[in-house]
Motif scaffolding. Structure first.
Motif, mmCIF file in Angstrom:
data_model
loop_
_atom_site.group_PDB
_atom_site.id
_atom_site.type_symbol
_atom_site.label_atom_id
_atom_site.label_comp_id
_atom_site.label_asym_id
_atom_site.label_seq_id
_atom_site.Cartn_x
_atom_site.Cartn_y
_atom_site.Cartn_z
ATOM 1 N N ASN A 14 -0.582 12.069 -0.432
ATOM 2 C CA ASN A 14 -0.486 13.288 0.384
ATOM 3 C C ASN A 14 -1.082 14.452 -0.412
ATOM 4 O O ASN A 14 -1.794 14.234 -1.383
ATOM 5 C CB ASN A 14 0.968 13.547 0.820
ATOM 6 C CG ASN A 14 1.911 13.718 -0.352
ATOM 7 O OD1 ASN A 14 1.488 14.052 -1.465
ATOM 8 N ND2 ASN A 14 3.181 13.502 -0.103
ATOM 9 N N ASP B 54 -3.315 8.502 -3.696
ATOM 10 C CA ASP B 54 -3.015 7.168 -3.172
ATOM 11 C C ASP B 54 -2.717 6.230 -4.333
ATOM 12 O O ASP B 54 -3.360 6.301 -5.390
ATOM 13 C CB ASP B 54 -4.210 6.604 -2.407
ATOM 14 C CG ASP B 54 -4.522 7.373 -1.133
ATOM 15 O OD1 ASP B 54 -3.650 8.144 -0.684
ATOM 16 O OD2 ASP B 54 -5.625 7.179 -0.599
ATOM 17 N N ASP C 158 0.852 -1.195 0.000
ATOM 18 C CA ASP C 158 0.000 0.000 0.000
ATOM 19 C C ASP C 158 0.888 1.245 0.000
ATOM 20 O O ASP C 158 1.962 1.246 0.603
ATOM 21 C CB ASP C 158 -0.879 0.038 1.257
ATOM 22 C CG ASP C 158 -1.832 -1.131 1.311
ATOM 23 O OD1 ASP C 158 -2.708 -1.219 0.442
ATOM 24 O OD2 ASP C 158 -1.680 -1.970 2.217
ATOM 25 N N GLN C 159 0.432 2.289 -0.676
ATOM 26 C CA GLN C 159 1.163 3.558 -0.666
ATOM 27 C C GLN C 159 0.151 4.673 -0.490
ATOM 28 O O GLN C 159 -0.702 4.906 -1.349
ATOM 29 C CB GLN C 159 1.945 3.750 -1.975
ATOM 30 C CG GLN C 159 2.706 5.060 -2.066
ATOM 31 C CD GLN C 159 3.811 5.163 -1.022
ATOM 32 O OE1 GLN C 159 4.639 4.275 -0.944
ATOM 33 N NE2 GLN C 159 3.798 6.229 -0.241
ATOM 34 N N ALA C 160 0.270 5.332 0.644
ATOM 35 C CA ALA C 160 -0.651 6.439 0.929
ATOM 36 C C ALA C 160 -0.260 7.680 0.116
ATOM 37 O O ALA C 160 0.899 7.854 -0.257
ATOM 38 C CB ALA C 160 -0.624 6.756 2.416
ATOM 39 N N GLN D 165 -3.638 -0.574 -4.338
ATOM 40 C CA GLN D 165 -3.000 -1.700 -3.655
ATOM 41 C C GLN D 165 -2.575 -2.757 -4.673
ATOM 42 O O GLN D 165 -3.302 -3.058 -5.614
ATOM 43 C CB GLN D 165 -3.951 -2.326 -2.630
ATOM 44 C CG GLN D 165 -3.291 -3.421 -1.811
ATOM 45 C CD GLN D 165 -4.250 -4.082 -0.845
ATOM 46 O OE1 GLN D 165 -5.191 -4.732 -1.276
ATOM 47 N NE2 GLN D 165 -4.011 -3.878 0.447
#
Length: 64
Positions: free
Chosen positions: A16, A21, A12-14, A24
């Motif tokens: 900003n 985002d 996962d990569q959030a 997944q």
């Protein structure tokens, strides 16, 4: 990864204020049991190893 089966890894990569985002991503890893056997000697193999060791020991004693 302690026993055979399938392990699913999820990344996962959030995001900003500058980036969205990331979706997944998943990857399945199949774990199989080890098939390597530990070699052993039967009674004949042990006897031959003993005779070899004794023969080498006698050879060393003769040199002294």
């Amino acid at each position: 990864m302690l026993k055979p089966g399938t392990c699913t890894i999820a990344a996962d990569q959030a995001g900003n204020s500058n980036y969205l985002d990331a979706p997944q991503v998943t990857q399945d890893v199949v774990i199989v049991p080890a098939t390597t056997a530990i070699p052993t000697l039967n009674e004949w193999g042990l006897m031959l190893m003993g005779l070899l060791a004794a023969g080498l020991g006698m050879r060393r004693l003769r040199r002294w």
